[in-house]
Motif scaffolding. Sequence first.
Motif, PDB file in Angstrom:
ATOM      1  N   MET A 118       1.292   2.576  -8.596  1.00  0.00           N
ATOM      2  CA  MET A 118       0.969   3.772  -7.812  1.00  0.00           C
ATOM      3  C   MET A 118      -0.157   3.451  -6.843  1.00  0.00           C
ATOM      4  O   MET A 118      -0.966   2.553  -7.094  1.00  0.00           O
ATOM      5  N   ALA A 119      -0.213   4.230  -5.755  1.00  0.00           N
ATOM      6  CA  ALA A 119      -1.322   4.099  -4.800  1.00  0.00           C
ATOM      7  C   ALA A 119      -1.491   5.403  -4.029  1.00  0.00           C
ATOM      8  O   ALA A 119      -0.502   6.047  -3.667  1.00  0.00           O
ATOM      9  N   PHE A 120      -2.750   5.789  -3.812  1.00  0.00           N
ATOM     10  CA  PHE A 120      -3.082   6.916  -2.943  1.00  0.00           C
ATOM     11  C   PHE A 120      -3.338   6.399  -1.525  1.00  0.00           C
ATOM     12  O   PHE A 120      -3.793   5.265  -1.348  1.00  0.00           O
ATOM     13  N   ASP A 121      -3.064   7.252  -0.544  1.00  0.00           N
ATOM     14  CA  ASP A 121      -3.485   6.905   0.816  1.00  0.00           C
ATOM     15  C   ASP A 121      -4.973   7.242   0.952  1.00  0.00           C
ATOM     16  O   ASP A 121      -5.553   7.890   0.080  1.00  0.00           O
ATOM     17  N   PRO A 122      -5.656   6.785   2.030  1.00  0.00           N
ATOM     18  CA  PRO A 122      -7.112   6.994   2.146  1.00  0.00           C
ATOM     19  C   PRO A 122      -7.540   8.456   2.124  1.00  0.00           C
ATOM     20  O   PRO A 122      -8.683   8.764   1.781  1.00  0.00           O
ATOM     21  N   THR A 123      -6.643   9.390   2.457  1.00  0.00           N
ATOM     22  CA  THR A 123      -7.018  10.812   2.474  1.00  0.00           C
ATOM     23  C   THR A 123      -6.750  11.513   1.144  1.00  0.00           C
ATOM     24  O   THR A 123      -7.071  12.688   0.990  1.00  0.00           O
ATOM     25  N   ALA A 124      -6.122  10.812   0.210  1.00  0.00           N
ATOM     26  CA  ALA A 124      -5.768  11.354  -1.111  1.00  0.00           C
ATOM     27  C   ALA A 124      -4.749  12.483  -1.035  1.00  0.00           C
ATOM     28  O   ALA A 124      -4.609  13.264  -1.974  1.00  0.00           O
ATOM     29  N   THR A 125      -4.024  12.581   0.105  1.00  0.00           N
ATOM     30  CA  THR A 125      -2.996  13.627   0.230  1.00  0.00           C
ATOM     31  C   THR A 125      -1.598  13.084  -0.040  1.00  0.00           C
ATOM     32  O   THR A 125      -0.684  13.839  -0.322  1.00  0.00           O
ATOM     33  N   PRO A 164      -5.051   0.827   5.386  1.00  0.00           N
ATOM     34  CA  PRO A 164      -6.304   1.605   5.394  1.00  0.00           C
ATOM     35  C   PRO A 164      -6.456   2.519   6.610  1.00  0.00           C
ATOM     36  O   PRO A 164      -7.179   3.515   6.540  1.00  0.00           O
ATOM     37  N   ASP A 165      -5.755   2.204   7.711  1.00  0.00           N
ATOM     38  CA  ASP A 165      -5.792   3.075   8.890  1.00  0.00           C
ATOM     39  C   ASP A 165      -4.667   4.096   8.748  1.00  0.00           C
ATOM     40  O   ASP A 165      -3.490   3.783   8.974  1.00  0.00           O
ATOM     41  N   ILE A 166      -5.009   5.328   8.403  1.00  0.00           N
ATOM     42  CA  ILE A 166      -3.992   6.336   8.097  1.00  0.00           C
ATOM     43  C   ILE A 166      -3.158   6.691   9.321  1.00  0.00           C
ATOM     44  O   ILE A 166      -2.005   7.139   9.210  1.00  0.00           O
ATOM     45  N   SER A 167      -3.709   6.461  10.516  1.00  0.00           N
ATOM     46  CA  SER A 167      -2.959   6.799  11.733  1.00  0.00           C
ATOM     47  C   SER A 167      -1.721   5.924  11.897  1.00  0.00           C
ATOM     48  O   SER A 167      -0.772   6.292  12.593  1.00  0.00           O
ATOM     49  N   ARG A 168      -1.710   4.781  11.228  1.00  0.00           N
ATOM     50  CA  ARG A 168      -0.540   3.887  11.333  1.00  0.00           C
ATOM     51  C   ARG A 168       0.628   4.356  10.466  1.00  0.00           C
ATOM     52  O   ARG A 168       1.763   3.976  10.707  1.00  0.00           O
ATOM     53  N   ASP A 208      -9.112  -6.362   7.802  1.00  0.00           N
ATOM     54  CA  ASP A 208      -9.318  -5.369   8.857  1.00  0.00           C
ATOM     55  C   ASP A 208      -7.938  -4.787   9.158  1.00  0.00           C
ATOM     56  O   ASP A 208      -6.979  -5.036   8.419  1.00  0.00           O
ATOM     57  N   GLY A 209      -7.833  -4.032  10.218  1.00  0.00           N
ATOM     58  CA  GLY A 209      -6.556  -3.387  10.511  1.00  0.00           C
ATOM     59  C   GLY A 209      -5.418  -4.346  10.782  1.00  0.00           C
ATOM     60  O   GLY A 209      -4.248  -3.978  10.647  1.00  0.00           O
ATOM     61  N   ASN A 210      -5.738  -5.602  11.144  1.00  0.00           N
ATOM     62  CA  ASN A 210      -4.676  -6.534  11.547  1.00  0.00           C
ATOM     63  C   ASN A 210      -4.591  -7.781  10.682  1.00  0.00           C
ATOM     64  O   ASN A 210      -3.835  -8.697  10.994  1.00  0.00           O
ATOM     65  N   THR A 211      -5.376  -7.858   9.611  1.00  0.00           N
ATOM     66  CA  THR A 211      -5.356  -9.052   8.758  1.00  0.00           C
ATOM     67  C   THR A 211      -5.127  -8.648   7.305  1.00  0.00           C
ATOM     68  O   THR A 211      -5.807  -7.763   6.779  1.00  0.00           O
ATOM     69  N   LEU A 212      -4.174  -9.311   6.675  1.00  0.00           N
ATOM     70  CA  LEU A 212      -3.822  -9.026   5.275  1.00  0.00           C
ATOM     71  C   LEU A 212      -3.901 -10.319   4.466  1.00  0.00           C
ATOM     72  O   LEU A 212      -3.429 -11.371   4.912  1.00  0.00           O
ATOM     73  N   LEU A 213      -4.504 -10.237   3.277  1.00  0.00           N
ATOM     74  CA  LEU A 213      -4.554 -11.371   2.349  1.00  0.00           C
ATOM     75  C   LEU A 213      -3.655 -11.062   1.161  1.00  0.00           C
ATOM     76  O   LEU A 213      -3.754  -9.980   0.563  1.00  0.00           O
ATOM     77  N   SER A 214      -2.795 -11.996   0.834  1.00  0.00           N
ATOM     78  CA  SER A 214      -1.919 -11.813  -0.339  1.00  0.00           C
ATOM     79  C   SER A 214      -2.095 -12.998  -1.283  1.00  0.00           C
ATOM     80  O   SER A 214      -2.333 -14.126  -0.847  1.00  0.00           O
ATOM     81  N   SER A 215      -1.983 -12.718  -2.580  1.00  0.00           N
ATOM     82  CA  SER A 215      -2.057 -13.789  -3.583  1.00  0.00           C
ATOM     83  C   SER A 215      -0.794 -13.765  -4.428  1.00  0.00           C
ATOM     84  O   SER A 215      -0.138 -12.725  -4.547  1.00  0.00           O
ATOM     85  N   GLY A 216      -0.455 -14.914  -5.022  1.00  0.00           N
ATOM     86  CA  GLY A 216       0.780 -14.979  -5.798  1.00  0.00           C
ATOM     87  C   GLY A 216       0.693 -15.926  -6.968  1.00  0.00           C
ATOM     88  O   GLY A 216      -0.246 -16.725  -7.094  1.00  0.00           O
ATOM     89  N   ARG A 217       1.683 -15.836  -7.814  1.00  0.00           N
ATOM     90  CA  ARG A 217       1.744 -16.730  -8.978  1.00  0.00           C
ATOM     91  C   ARG A 217       2.311 -18.097  -8.604  1.00  0.00           C
ATOM     92  O   ARG A 217       2.505 -18.943  -9.474  1.00  0.00           O
TER      93      ARG A 217
END
Length: 810
Positions: A118-125, A164-168, A208-217
């Motif tokens: 589960m995950a909430f968006d930044p506004t919790a709505t 994290p940018d809810i406008s997206r 940031d808005g344009n960089t994502l870090l992912s980890s894996g097994r």
Amino acid sequence: MADTDSAAAAAVRFKSNYAATRKIEPFYKGGRIQISRDGKFMFCPCGSKVNVIDVETGAVLHSLQQDEEEDVTAFVLSPDDEVLVTGSRALLLRRWRWREPSCERSWRAVHTAPVATMAFDPTATLLATGGCDSTIKIWDMVKHYCTHNLKGSSGVVHLVEFHPDISRLQLFSSSMDYKIRIWDLSSSKCVALLDGHFSAVTSLAFADGNTLLSSGRDKICMVWDLDTRQSKRTVPVYETVEAAVLLPEEGDFSQLGVKKQGLHFVTAGSKGMLRVWEVATAACVHTQPVPFTLQEEPSEHSLSQCQFVPARNEILTVSMEHNIIFYDAHTLQLRKQLAGYNEEVLDVKFLGPGDSHIVVATNSPQLKVFELATSHCQILYGHTETILALDVFRKGLMFVTCAKDRSVRVWRMGRAGRVSCVGLGLGHAHSVGAVTCSRLKESFVVTSSQDCTIKIWNIPESLTSKAKAALISSPEPLHARVTERGHDKDINSVAVSPNDKLLATGSQDRLAKLWSCSDCSLLGVFSGHKRGIWCVQFSPVDQVLATSSADGTLKLWGLRDFSCLKTFEGHDASVLKIIFVSRGAQLLSSGSDGLLKLWTIKTNECVKTLDGHEDKIWGLHSNKKDDMVVTASSDSCITLWQDVTEIEEKEAQAKQEEQIMKEQELSNLLHEKRYLKALGLAISLDRPHTVLTVVKAILKEPEGRRHLEENIARLRKDQKEAVLGFLVTWNTNSRNCHEAQAVLETLLKHETPDNLLQLSGVKSAVESLLPYTERHFQRLSRLLQASTFIEFMWQNMRLADVAQQDQGTL
């Protein structure tokens, strides 16, 4: 001498009760842990509930319990810390106000299989739920309906994160095909696939808005450009990674190898240590020191979770053994460790100069040392197989353990509370099952094994000297000065006498034996138990040995003639442990039925039975002050018991004094004819006879009936209910039936039928009143008939007398 004995006996305060003041029990059994934004509360899944933990004290504040007893499969805390949502195997979602705690709302998850993440968006709505049915649902938490049903994932969806940018309006997910999907919530379509991992993706972190870090097994971490949706960097980390956490750009992380600006992240995984990586060079710039011995498999200590806690400036990790560890974010120095789950607890003892800690042997090769004030737990590595028993020296700074690995180890607590292994003894041919320490000085240790032998080990002077002990870098070898074959079967218990001259053993062969500590020569045999002996203990004041057995009895033996002095019967199952309390005047025993029993030796009486565990109680120990006891059981719980005898005595005395004061006040009120207050006080004291006395006093007054009606009418509803119950008792006796009927008449006159029906117990009262009232009525009727007959006879006699007088006159 007799006077001295009687004075000593008078000085002994017998205990009558213990109360459980604290319980160290499993609060985490696996799954994702979350921390509140202020860093004060931690949320841990534990079967069918989520426990709310105070991070500072480690105490369970309360639990969010599922009604249907179905396990919680996933939960999430809203970004504003206000609500928590859980998903269970019953395919239900629940929204909790966790501070109360109360369930606000419950609804069907619509998934056809349990929710995995589960995950909430930044506004919790908005709430996203990823299921084992390969679908993702988006829920509007304000209007309470499902807004999206995203299909296309392969297998279990085990990771969902909002951008994290809810406008997206973007959602990121990962499932069993190892790809990261980007979903556009405006169109409900998957707009991109980030394909690069070859095993399960374990975490997503946005730099940031344009960089994502992912980890894996698959032992790599990847940095993604979300504009081009391409991989910018692949960092091989050479271990299965369960979580990767980005370090903040602000702050001094130089001690972690951060020398220049740029992205850095921390990984946690199968090697059981935290490592810091620089994205620009794909190099490991810092490795945390290994917290365990190299002889153990690192996989046993692999980390399952890692997260940065900004409010505490700490990094939290969770090990596969369910230990929760907080490290300083700038130095990776350990700050706090909590044990989320203890297996079967085999032994426990108080530790530290002021009994500030407890040391616990669980069903594992590691020892756990709990600081009672903070619940901070040290994990001690050394033994390679399950630790079976332990004992603490008199000063409380050194203790000894024995294990299935055939070894005995001596441990020492330093000034800062840190414990280290300072001695190691090898020599037994089988598992070492029992151990005890010398009582006067830290001079020797006695062990017994499945090989049926007893060994006495000398403690080197270097281990007892504080100055020398501080210089010890590796455990010093211990040497057995004497070895003796003691019994024909397993030896379950050993004990040393208070003067360090005698040694006792108890065995599965149903015998206890007394030995000399100097040369281990046999002095005598205690024979009488019908089954194996589990525990032996010397009295701290008398020349007496106590034994407990699988036959459910405790026995006291004289050391001079080896005769049985007393037998205590009361346990329905094996008695596993015994200790002397109250300066040797009482015994406390624990059984395989989960019960504790307190015995007074002089009277052979069991004065209290305590039910605190659901399984065998293997560990039982009293602190130095003799006002607290700790127990440990196979149900994974450790319970601290406080001696509440003095508290209860004071409460009883205060209650008695209060009663006397009230009785005096009642007497004064009756004397002053303040009947209403007297009635109220007598009712509050629950004194039916005193209430009757007040009623009689009122009725004796001029216009007593009117006064009674006035006083009864002014009583409260609960007081009227009490009076109704009292008059049922009065009505059974013909002496008091007039007062009972007078009060009843008043109630019937001044209370409406509806009001009377609202009084609790009115139906049973009427049923009880009817037969006796009819009997009183019949008795009064007979009395009236008799009195009428007497009156008639008297009148006739008077008439005859008058007639005779008239005749005489004539």
